[in-house]
Design a protein around this motif. Structure first.
Motif, mmCIF file in Angstrom:
data_model
loop_
_atom_site.group_PDB
_atom_site.id
_atom_site.type_symbol
_atom_site.label_atom_id
_atom_site.label_comp_id
_atom_site.label_asym_id
_atom_site.label_seq_id
_atom_site.Cartn_x
_atom_site.Cartn_y
_atom_site.Cartn_z
ATOM 1 N N VAL A 198 0.826 -1.042 0.091
ATOM 2 C CA VAL A 198 0.040 0.100 0.001
ATOM 3 C C VAL A 198 0.853 1.139 -0.124
ATOM 4 O O VAL A 198 0.651 2.066 -0.678
ATOM 5 N N ARG A 199 1.916 1.360 0.792
ATOM 6 C CA ARG A 199 2.755 2.523 0.777
ATOM 7 C C ARG A 199 3.558 2.767 -0.329
ATOM 8 O O ARG A 199 3.644 3.746 -0.757
ATOM 9 N N SER A 200 3.525 1.730 -1.492
ATOM 10 C CA SER A 200 3.971 2.016 -2.659
ATOM 11 C C SER A 200 3.240 2.449 -3.712
ATOM 12 O O SER A 200 3.431 2.750 -5.081
ATOM 13 N N LEU A 201 1.694 2.741 -3.338
ATOM 14 C CA LEU A 201 0.709 2.782 -4.411
ATOM 15 C C LEU A 201 0.815 4.426 -4.601
ATOM 16 O O LEU A 201 1.085 5.361 -3.712
ATOM 17 N N SER A 202 0.333 4.814 -5.934
ATOM 18 C CA SER A 202 0.200 6.271 -6.277
ATOM 19 C C SER A 202 -1.329 6.644 -5.778
ATOM 20 O O SER A 202 -1.778 5.812 -5.259
ATOM 21 N N GLY A 203 -1.370 7.925 -5.654
ATOM 22 C CA GLY A 203 -2.853 8.344 -5.063
ATOM 23 C C GLY A 203 -3.897 7.894 -5.877
ATOM 24 O O GLY A 203 -4.704 7.547 -5.169
ATOM 25 N N GLY A 204 -3.734 7.747 -7.200
ATOM 26 C CA GLY A 204 -4.891 7.402 -7.956
ATOM 27 C C GLY A 204 -5.059 5.820 -7.666
ATOM 28 O O GLY A 204 -6.246 5.285 -7.594
ATOM 29 N N GLU A 205 -4.137 5.032 -7.410
ATOM 30 C CA GLU A 205 -4.074 3.483 -7.360
ATOM 31 C C GLU A 205 -4.854 3.283 -5.844
ATOM 32 O O GLU A 205 -5.409 2.434 -5.626
ATOM 33 N N LEU A 206 -4.621 4.240 -4.750
ATOM 34 C CA LEU A 206 -4.861 4.139 -3.427
ATOM 35 C C LEU A 206 -6.479 4.351 -3.765
ATOM 36 O O LEU A 206 -7.155 3.537 -2.945
ATOM 37 N N ARG A 207 -6.761 5.376 -4.290
ATOM 38 C CA ARG A 207 -8.176 5.571 -4.345
ATOM 39 C C ARG A 207 -8.901 4.472 -5.081
ATOM 40 O O ARG A 207 -10.181 4.266 -4.718
ATOM 41 N N ARG A 208 -8.494 3.720 -5.898
ATOM 42 C CA ARG A 208 -9.019 2.454 -6.799
ATOM 43 C C ARG A 208 -9.195 1.352 -5.610
ATOM 44 O O ARG A 208 -10.129 0.643 -5.745
ATOM 45 N N LEU A 209 -8.152 1.356 -4.906
ATOM 46 C CA LEU A 209 -8.258 0.339 -3.614
ATOM 47 C C LEU A 209 -9.332 0.524 -2.787
ATOM 48 O O LEU A 209 -10.005 -0.295 -2.317
ATOM 49 N N ASP A 210 -9.496 1.891 -2.537
ATOM 50 C CA ASP A 210 -10.536 2.324 -1.690
ATOM 51 C C ASP A 210 -11.795 1.936 -2.178
ATOM 52 O O ASP A 210 -12.669 1.292 -1.283
ATOM 53 N N LEU A 211 -12.018 2.291 -3.664
ATOM 54 C CA LEU A 211 -13.331 1.716 -4.215
ATOM 55 C C LEU A 211 -13.500 0.197 -4.405
ATOM 56 O O LEU A 211 -14.574 -0.223 -4.054
ATOM 57 N N ALA A 212 -12.517 -0.647 -4.350
ATOM 58 C CA ALA A 212 -12.566 -1.956 -4.612
ATOM 59 C C ALA A 212 -13.128 -2.511 -3.208
ATOM 60 O O ALA A 212 -14.030 -3.399 -3.038
ATOM 61 N N CYS A 213 -12.722 -1.814 -2.105
ATOM 62 C CA CYS A 213 -13.015 -2.447 -0.959
ATOM 63 C C CYS A 213 -14.488 -1.755 -0.579
ATOM 64 O O CYS A 213 -15.244 -2.692 0.108
ATOM 65 N N THR A 214 -14.838 -0.752 -0.900
ATOM 66 C CA THR A 214 -16.285 -0.355 -0.902
ATOM 67 C C THR A 214 -17.294 -1.190 -1.444
ATOM 68 O O THR A 214 -18.459 -1.410 -1.028
ATOM 69 N N LEU A 215 -17.070 -1.692 -2.757
ATOM 70 C CA LEU A 215 -17.696 -2.412 -3.601
ATOM 71 C C LEU A 215 -17.730 -4.070 -3.309
ATOM 72 O O LEU A 215 -18.335 -4.769 -3.965
#
Length: 322
Positions: A138-155
């Protein structure tokens, strides 16, 4: 077994108020708003700076109780019935709190383990274009990738209602469009979506209804078309009005004509009538209008009008206080 939502709105807010502090230092961030999100619809909550939209959303999410009023999500109280509501909703906050040392795959599997009936992790990875990042920490993700991970967890839990606070923050245009497709797909499946955003194009593209907040109140609400109906369309071209044209202010349905920053703007209540007459006058006078563009009223123009009015109201209040 999933409990079916009762007939009626998936999200219903009535007379919601939220205050911070007590006594003379209390601040009322949300001042009695009503909001309804029906199944299979997307509602965008917009707001000027400090309007109170995040404070309102936190109450709907069950993160805080209302100071007054009533909130129902899937027919339930999001605070008193938090366990049931949380199981059936997807919530995306403005910032995530994932452990930095976990990989993308580990994060999703950890999140999946907290759910009753999650979808396959592999499907969530593919949907958010994270398959090739599954072993990245997670610490190596870009801001956009981290946001997509947020969305993956949300859905991940196949939610019936989804609450998205600034869902495309930090995303590039291609990723933003992909998220828009996901939100449209949720609506098509009968899911309800309440989102906040600073991207007016996002609200205009996705939302069935839009509510605009200022100073804790909803000051405009309706479909994007309804909100734009009372605002003028615009015609613009480069430079001042050429000598070969008649007086632009006399064009049919023209409301205002101004030349600023090297461009002429005509505001119109009937774009077709005004533009037709302008083009006819230009043809008769042998005039070419450089950089000509015509636009119907947009959500942006409505929002800017609200923001401008809010600014003027604030200045008036400041003057009254002196």
């Amino acid at each position: 077994m999933t409990t079916s939502a009762p007939p009626g709105p998936h999200i219903e807010v009535r007379g919601l108020r939220r205050s911070y502090g007590t006594g003379t230092t209390a601040f009322e961030a949300v001042r009695g708003i009503d909001l309804v999100v029906e199944p299979g619809t997307v509602v965008a909550l917009l707001g000027t700076n400090g309007a109170g939209k995040t404070s309102a959303l936190e109450v709907v999410e069950g993160l805080a109780p209302p100071t007054d009023g009533e909130v129902r999500v899937l027919g339930l109280d999001p605070v008193a019935d938090r366990a049931e509501v949380r199981r059936r909703t997807g919530v995306l906050l403005q910032t995530s709190g994932f452990p930095a040392d976990l990989t993308v795959g580990e994060t999703l599997r950890m999140w999946s383990a907290t759910m009753t009936a999650p979808r396959p992790v592999e499907d969530a990875l593919a949907e958010l274009d994270l398959t090739d990042r599954v072993d990245v920490r997670v610490r190596s993700l870009s801001g956009g990738e981290l946001r997509r991970l947020d969305l993956a967890c949300t859905l991940l839990g196949e939610p019936e209602a989804v609450l998205l606070d600034e869902p495309t923050t930090g995303l590039d245009p291609e990723s933003r469009r992909r998220v828009w497709d996901l939100v449209a797909g949720l609506r098509d499946r009968g899911c309800s979506v309440l989102l906040t955003t600073h991207h007016l194009e996002e609200a205009e593209t996705l939302a069935d209804r839009v509510a605009i907040m200022h100073a804790g109140r909803i000051v405009r609400e309706g479909t994007p078309a309804q909100l734009g109906a009372d605002h003028p369309s615009t015609i613009r071209f480069e430079g001042a009005a050429p000598a070969g044209l008649p007086d632009l202010a006399r064009l049919p349905a023209a409301r205002r004509v101004a030349t600023d920053h090297g461009r002429t703007t005509i505001e119109s209540h009937d774009l077709q009538a005004t533009l037709t007459a302008l083009l006819a006058d230009a043809a008769d006078g042998g005039v070419r209008l450089a950089g000509l563009e015509a636009r119907s009223a947009t959500l942006e123009s409505v929002f800017l009008a609200v923001a401008s009015g809010a600014h003027n109201d604030d200045r008036a209040l400041e003057g009254a206080d002196r």
